[in-house]
Design a protein around this motif. Structure first.
Motif, mmCIF file in Angstrom:
data_model
loop_
_atom_site.group_PDB
_atom_site.id
_atom_site.type_symbol
_atom_site.label_atom_id
_atom_site.label_comp_id
_atom_site.label_asym_id
_atom_site.label_seq_id
_atom_site.Cartn_x
_atom_site.Cartn_y
_atom_site.Cartn_z
ATOM 1 N N LYS A 14 -4.662 -56.850 -98.684
ATOM 2 C CA LYS A 14 -4.001 -56.348 -97.788
ATOM 3 C C LYS A 14 -4.004 -55.134 -96.749
ATOM 4 C CE LYS A 14 -0.873 -59.815 -98.057
ATOM 5 N NZ LYS A 14 0.709 -60.660 -98.201
ATOM 6 N N GLN A 15 -3.349 -54.817 -95.675
ATOM 7 C CA GLN A 15 -3.309 -53.226 -94.974
ATOM 8 C C GLN A 15 -2.165 -52.731 -95.293
ATOM 9 O OE1 GLN A 15 -3.417 -53.884 -91.060
ATOM 10 N NE2 GLN A 15 -6.313 -53.320 -91.066
ATOM 11 N N ARG A 16 -2.583 -51.106 -95.917
ATOM 12 C CA ARG A 16 -1.223 -50.478 -96.093
ATOM 13 C C ARG A 16 0.037 -50.689 -95.040
ATOM 14 N NH1 ARG A 16 -1.238 -44.906 -98.291
ATOM 15 N NH2 ARG A 16 -3.359 -45.156 -99.844
ATOM 16 N N GLU A 17 1.383 -50.977 -95.672
ATOM 17 C CA GLU A 17 2.439 -51.065 -94.778
ATOM 18 C C GLU A 17 3.586 -50.214 -95.105
ATOM 19 O OE1 GLU A 17 5.208 -55.493 -94.191
ATOM 20 O OE2 GLU A 17 4.525 -54.757 -96.306
ATOM 21 N N TYR B 12 5.367 -46.114 -98.233
ATOM 22 C CA TYR B 12 4.301 -47.511 -97.941
ATOM 23 C C TYR B 12 4.321 -48.307 -99.290
ATOM 24 C CZ TYR B 12 3.488 -45.284 -93.478
ATOM 25 O OH TYR B 12 2.727 -44.571 -91.574
ATOM 26 N N ARG B 13 2.978 -49.523 -98.934
ATOM 27 C CA ARG B 13 3.047 -50.455 -99.823
ATOM 28 C C ARG B 13 1.977 -50.982 -99.239
ATOM 29 N NH1 ARG B 13 7.657 -54.652 -100.107
ATOM 30 N NH2 ARG B 13 7.076 -56.245 -98.277
ATOM 31 N N GLN B 14 0.611 -50.942 -100.327
ATOM 32 C CA GLN B 14 -0.274 -51.487 -100.253
ATOM 33 C C GLN B 14 -0.655 -52.754 -101.606
ATOM 34 O OE1 GLN B 14 -3.654 -49.496 -99.989
ATOM 35 N NE2 GLN B 14 -4.803 -50.669 -98.132
ATOM 36 N N ALA C 270 2.395 -54.708 -104.745
ATOM 37 C CA ALA C 270 2.177 -53.373 -104.157
ATOM 38 C C ALA C 270 2.427 -52.725 -105.035
ATOM 39 C CB ALA C 270 2.417 -53.610 -103.188
#
Length: 122
Positions: free
Chosen positions: A43-46, A37-39, A91
């Motif tokens: 922004k929300q974690r993606e 995941y990345r954040q 991120a």
């Protein structure tokens, strides 16, 4: 019960490449799947990419064709090769592992790494 240690983040210019790695250790019976995941700030974690023990991978549309995820089941390690990096890839990247703990009947738990910063300059 499962510890994840990430490595490979850093600063790179747009168009460059980085390789992230994440090693899982602990009382692991088997790992079902791992991923990243990345954040980005504010922004929300993606979810970026996932891969199961059979090698089946999935990617978010924005990284398809640029990122490649791989898994080494023997070493409980997942890697993310990131090519053609863009500033919007900047991120904190977190790896995760969904692992069966201890025995075949042990709990299936998700564990997280501490995060590694990836910064892409324009």
């Amino acid at each position: 019960q499962v510890q994840l240690v990430e490595s490979g983040g850093g600063l790179v210019q747009a168009g460059g490449s980085l390789r992230l790695s994440c090693a899982a250790s602990g009382i692991i019976f088997y790992i079902n799947d791992m991923g990243w995941y990345r954040q980005a700030p504010e922004k929300q974690r993606e979810l970026v990419a996932t891969i199961n023990s059979g090698g089946n991978a999935n990617y978010v549309d924005s990284v398809k064709g640029r990122f490649t995820i791989s898994i080494d089941n023997a070493k409980n390690t997942v890697s993310l090769q990131m090519n053609s990096l863009k500033p919007e890839d900047t991120a904190v990247y977190y790896c995760y592992a969904d692992a069966r703990i201890g025995t075949m009947r042990g709990p299936l738990l998700r564990s997280w790494g501490q995060g590694t910063q990836v910064t892409v300059s324009s």
